[in-house]
Design a protein around this motif. Structure first.
Motif, mmCIF file in Angstrom:
data_model
loop_
_atom_site.group_PDB
_atom_site.id
_atom_site.type_symbol
_atom_site.label_atom_id
_atom_site.label_comp_id
_atom_site.label_asym_id
_atom_site.label_seq_id
_atom_site.Cartn_x
_atom_site.Cartn_y
_atom_site.Cartn_z
ATOM 1 N N GLN A 99 32.707 4.931 4.453
ATOM 2 C CA GLN A 99 34.159 4.883 4.604
ATOM 3 C C GLN A 99 34.652 3.443 4.741
ATOM 4 O OE1 GLN A 99 34.494 7.471 8.015
ATOM 5 N NE2 GLN A 99 35.017 9.263 6.749
ATOM 6 N N GLY A 100 33.861 2.564 5.409
ATOM 7 C CA GLY A 100 34.228 1.146 5.513
ATOM 8 C C GLY A 100 34.191 0.463 4.161
ATOM 9 N N ASP A 101 33.150 0.759 3.383
ATOM 10 C CA ASP A 101 33.069 0.179 2.042
ATOM 11 C C ASP A 101 34.238 0.651 1.188
ATOM 12 O OD1 ASP A 101 30.742 -1.085 2.745
ATOM 13 O OD2 ASP A 101 29.425 0.452 1.867
ATOM 14 N N LEU A 102 34.625 1.894 1.341
ATOM 15 C CA LEU A 102 35.742 2.422 0.564
ATOM 16 C C LEU A 102 37.040 1.710 0.924
ATOM 17 C CD1 LEU A 102 36.997 4.469 -1.383
ATOM 18 C CD2 LEU A 102 37.175 6.066 0.540
ATOM 19 N N ALA A 103 37.251 1.457 2.211
ATOM 20 C CA ALA A 103 38.479 0.769 2.638
ATOM 21 C C ALA A 103 38.541 -0.648 2.071
ATOM 22 C CB ALA A 103 38.548 0.737 4.164
ATOM 23 N N GLN A 144 38.605 -0.967 -10.088
ATOM 24 C CA GLN A 144 38.821 0.481 -10.165
ATOM 25 C C GLN A 144 37.477 1.219 -10.203
ATOM 26 O OE1 GLN A 144 41.075 1.811 -13.561
ATOM 27 N NE2 GLN A 144 41.405 3.859 -12.681
ATOM 28 N N SER A 145 36.524 0.685 -10.963
ATOM 29 C CA SER A 145 35.190 1.290 -11.000
ATOM 30 C C SER A 145 34.518 1.239 -9.634
ATOM 31 C CB SER A 145 34.322 0.573 -12.035
ATOM 32 O OG SER A 145 34.863 0.710 -13.333
ATOM 33 N N SER A 146 34.663 0.097 -8.956
ATOM 34 C CA SER A 146 34.084 -0.032 -7.616
ATOM 35 C C SER A 146 34.748 0.937 -6.649
ATOM 36 C CB SER A 146 34.242 -1.468 -7.116
ATOM 37 O OG SER A 146 33.575 -2.377 -7.961
ATOM 38 N N PHE A 147 36.063 1.124 -6.820
ATOM 39 C CA PHE A 147 36.801 2.046 -5.953
ATOM 40 C C PHE A 147 36.319 3.487 -6.166
ATOM 41 C CE2 PHE A 147 40.649 4.758 -5.385
ATOM 42 C CZ PHE A 147 40.709 4.672 -4.001
ATOM 43 N N ASN A 148 36.161 3.884 -7.436
ATOM 44 C CA ASN A 148 35.671 5.234 -7.724
ATOM 45 C C ASN A 148 34.256 5.444 -7.182
ATOM 46 O OD1 ASN A 148 38.053 5.867 -9.054
ATOM 47 N ND2 ASN A 148 37.260 5.284 -11.061
ATOM 48 N N GLN A 149 33.436 4.407 -7.299
ATOM 49 C CA GLN A 149 32.068 4.508 -6.788
ATOM 50 C C GLN A 149 32.069 4.632 -5.271
ATOM 51 O OE1 GLN A 149 29.584 1.227 -7.962
ATOM 52 N NE2 GLN A 149 27.739 2.081 -7.016
ATOM 53 N N ALA A 150 32.943 3.906 -4.609
ATOM 54 C CA ALA A 150 33.025 3.975 -3.140
ATOM 55 C C ALA A 150 33.501 5.345 -2.689
ATOM 56 C CB ALA A 150 33.943 2.883 -2.620
ATOM 57 N N LYS A 151 34.465 5.941 -3.431
ATOM 58 C CA LYS A 151 34.917 7.296 -3.086
ATOM 59 C C LYS A 151 33.780 8.295 -3.248
ATOM 60 C CE LYS A 151 38.544 7.818 -5.701
ATOM 61 N NZ LYS A 151 39.751 8.492 -6.262
ATOM 62 N N ALA A 152 32.993 8.149 -4.315
ATOM 63 C CA ALA A 152 31.859 9.056 -4.523
ATOM 64 C C ALA A 152 30.827 8.900 -3.409
ATOM 65 C CB ALA A 152 31.221 8.792 -5.873
ATOM 66 N N SER A 153 30.640 7.675 -2.929
ATOM 67 C CA SER A 153 29.687 7.437 -1.852
ATOM 68 C C SER A 153 30.139 8.118 -0.570
ATOM 69 C CB SER A 153 29.496 5.939 -1.621
ATOM 70 O OG SER A 153 28.941 5.312 -2.767
ATOM 71 N N VAL A 154 31.460 8.051 -0.321
ATOM 72 C CA VAL A 154 31.994 8.728 0.866
ATOM 73 C C VAL A 154 31.801 10.238 0.749
ATOM 74 C CG1 VAL A 154 34.102 9.254 2.152
ATOM 75 C CG2 VAL A 154 33.633 6.903 1.435
ATOM 76 N N GLN A 155 32.089 10.773 -0.433
ATOM 77 C CA GLN A 155 31.911 12.213 -0.633
ATOM 78 C C GLN A 155 30.452 12.615 -0.455
ATOM 79 O OE1 GLN A 155 34.405 14.609 -1.220
ATOM 80 N NE2 GLN A 155 32.629 15.906 -0.748
ATOM 81 N N GLN A 156 29.552 11.770 -0.977
ATOM 82 C CA GLN A 156 28.129 12.058 -0.836
ATOM 83 C C GLN A 156 27.716 12.018 0.634
ATOM 84 O OE1 GLN A 156 25.510 9.246 -2.755
ATOM 85 N NE2 GLN A 156 23.816 10.717 -2.833
ATOM 86 N N ALA A 157 28.227 11.049 1.384
ATOM 87 C CA ALA A 157 27.895 10.949 2.804
ATOM 88 C C ALA A 157 28.432 12.158 3.570
ATOM 89 C CB ALA A 157 28.457 9.653 3.389
#
Length: 355
Positions: A99-103, A144-157
């Protein structure tokens, strides 16, 4: 002198008469049985139990230490019910880190969007360079790609955290726990076994020789060991292809014709196997008599209370019984005292004889 001669003559005549009329044969008591033709052959009786046709073994989808178990063996659980949990501390930390990486990436993405809009406006007014606009657009796509990847990481977590809870996906009965609270388990390791109680079957172990020669028309009669009056029939659903090495038995699973309420999971049962055969007569060994190399039995004439010999053929011999042909169902055969009988002899039938 004449009187003496007459007395001697009379005595001789009386003696001759007594020799011509021998005393009648004694009436002998006998035991008998009523012959019944057997149309089925008993193949054996085996112990088993009632089991669920469908069982599943569940495990956590992530590694961790088991924090709690919510149900015990024998508990009935509903769909979605919590069975056990893992210590969520590490998974919660992973979620917070994601969540921190996503922010952080989201802030960069918002800044790249604003920069791309400014460069586009300047270019549209003719005061901005094409190169600067291209750089801004490229930076926007990257963030934008990094943002989408961060959202996927949050969902995975979040998913990983949810996997710390083990829940059932169908109504079932807990039959076995394979791990205890406090134990560290790996992803996919077997933890608990569930059985679906809606479809039950009988499970028995058959000797390998019998399992390999089961007749096509074999009939399975399944009865409760504690309440034999509660019973049903079954058909063979599955026979394990290989025998168990130590016992030389093969496990058979039987589909029940109906399932009495008393047939709960784990109920001890006895299963009797039988098959149809050509009708045959089975007699106790002591009912047969050997006379001049021929085998015979004594048939009781119930109306005249007499017996008569009847020849039979022995088809097979057991320990105490013989299978014969030559007698009919319903005939009465003497089972005790055959060696003291004569044709046409009067007998006294024991009323306590089996019929």
């Amino acid at each position: 002198m004449k009187r003496l001669s007459l007395m001697v003559l009379s005595g001789l005549m009386l003696g001759a008469c007594s020799k011509e009329e021998p005393p009648p044969e004694p009436v002998r008591p006998v035991l008998y049985m009523e012959v019944k033709a057997q149309a089925t052959e008993n193949l054996g009786r085996f112990a088993g139990n009632i089991a669920a046709r469908y069982e599943s073994t569940l495990g956590f989808r992530v590694s961790g230490r088991i924090a709690s178990r919510s149900v015990d063996v024998g508990s009935e659980v509903e769909k979605g019910q919590l069975l056990a949990t893992l210590d969520p501390t590490d998974l919660q930390n992973q979620l917070r880190s994601s969540q921190g990486d996503l922010a952080r990436v989201e802030a960069q993405y918002i800044n790249a969007q604003a920069n791309a809009r400014r460069q586009q406006e300047l270019f549209d007014r003719g005061v901005g360079a094409q190169a600067a606009l291209d750089v801004a657009v490229t930076d926007l796509k990257t963030t934008q790609s990094s943002f989408n990847q961060a959202k996927a990481s949050v969902q995975q977590a979040q998913d990983q955290l949810s996997y710390s809870e083990l829940r059932t996906d169908h109504a079932a009965v807990v039959t076995e726990w394979k791990a205890e609270a406090g134990q560290v388990v790996s992803a996919g390791q077997q933890v608990v076994t569930l059985a679906r109680p809606d479809i039950k079957e009988a499970v028995i172990d058959l000797p390998a020789p019998l399992a390999e020669q089961l007749p096509q028309d074999v009939v399975f009669k399944v009865a409760s060991q504690l309440e034999p009056d509660i019973n049903t029939t079954a058909t063979l659903r599955e026979l394990e292809p290989q025998a168990e090495a130590s016992t030389r038995t093969r496990r058979a699973r039987l589909t029940l014709a109906d399932t009495p309420a008393a047939f709960r999971l784990g109920t001890a049962i006895s299963v009797t196997l039988s098959s149809a055969i050509e009708p045959r007569i089975e007699l106790p060994a002591n009912a047969l008599q050997e006379v001049d190399g021929k085998t015979q039995v004594w048939i009781v004439d119930m109306q005249n209370q007499t017996v008569s010999p009847h020849p039979v053929n022995v088809l097979s011999r057991g320990d105490d019984t013989l299978v014969v042909s030559g007698v009919k169902g319903g005939e009465r055969v003497v089972t005790a005292g055959v060696n003291s009988l004569k044709p046409g002899q009067k007998v006294k039938v024991d009323k306590d004889s089996p019929r």
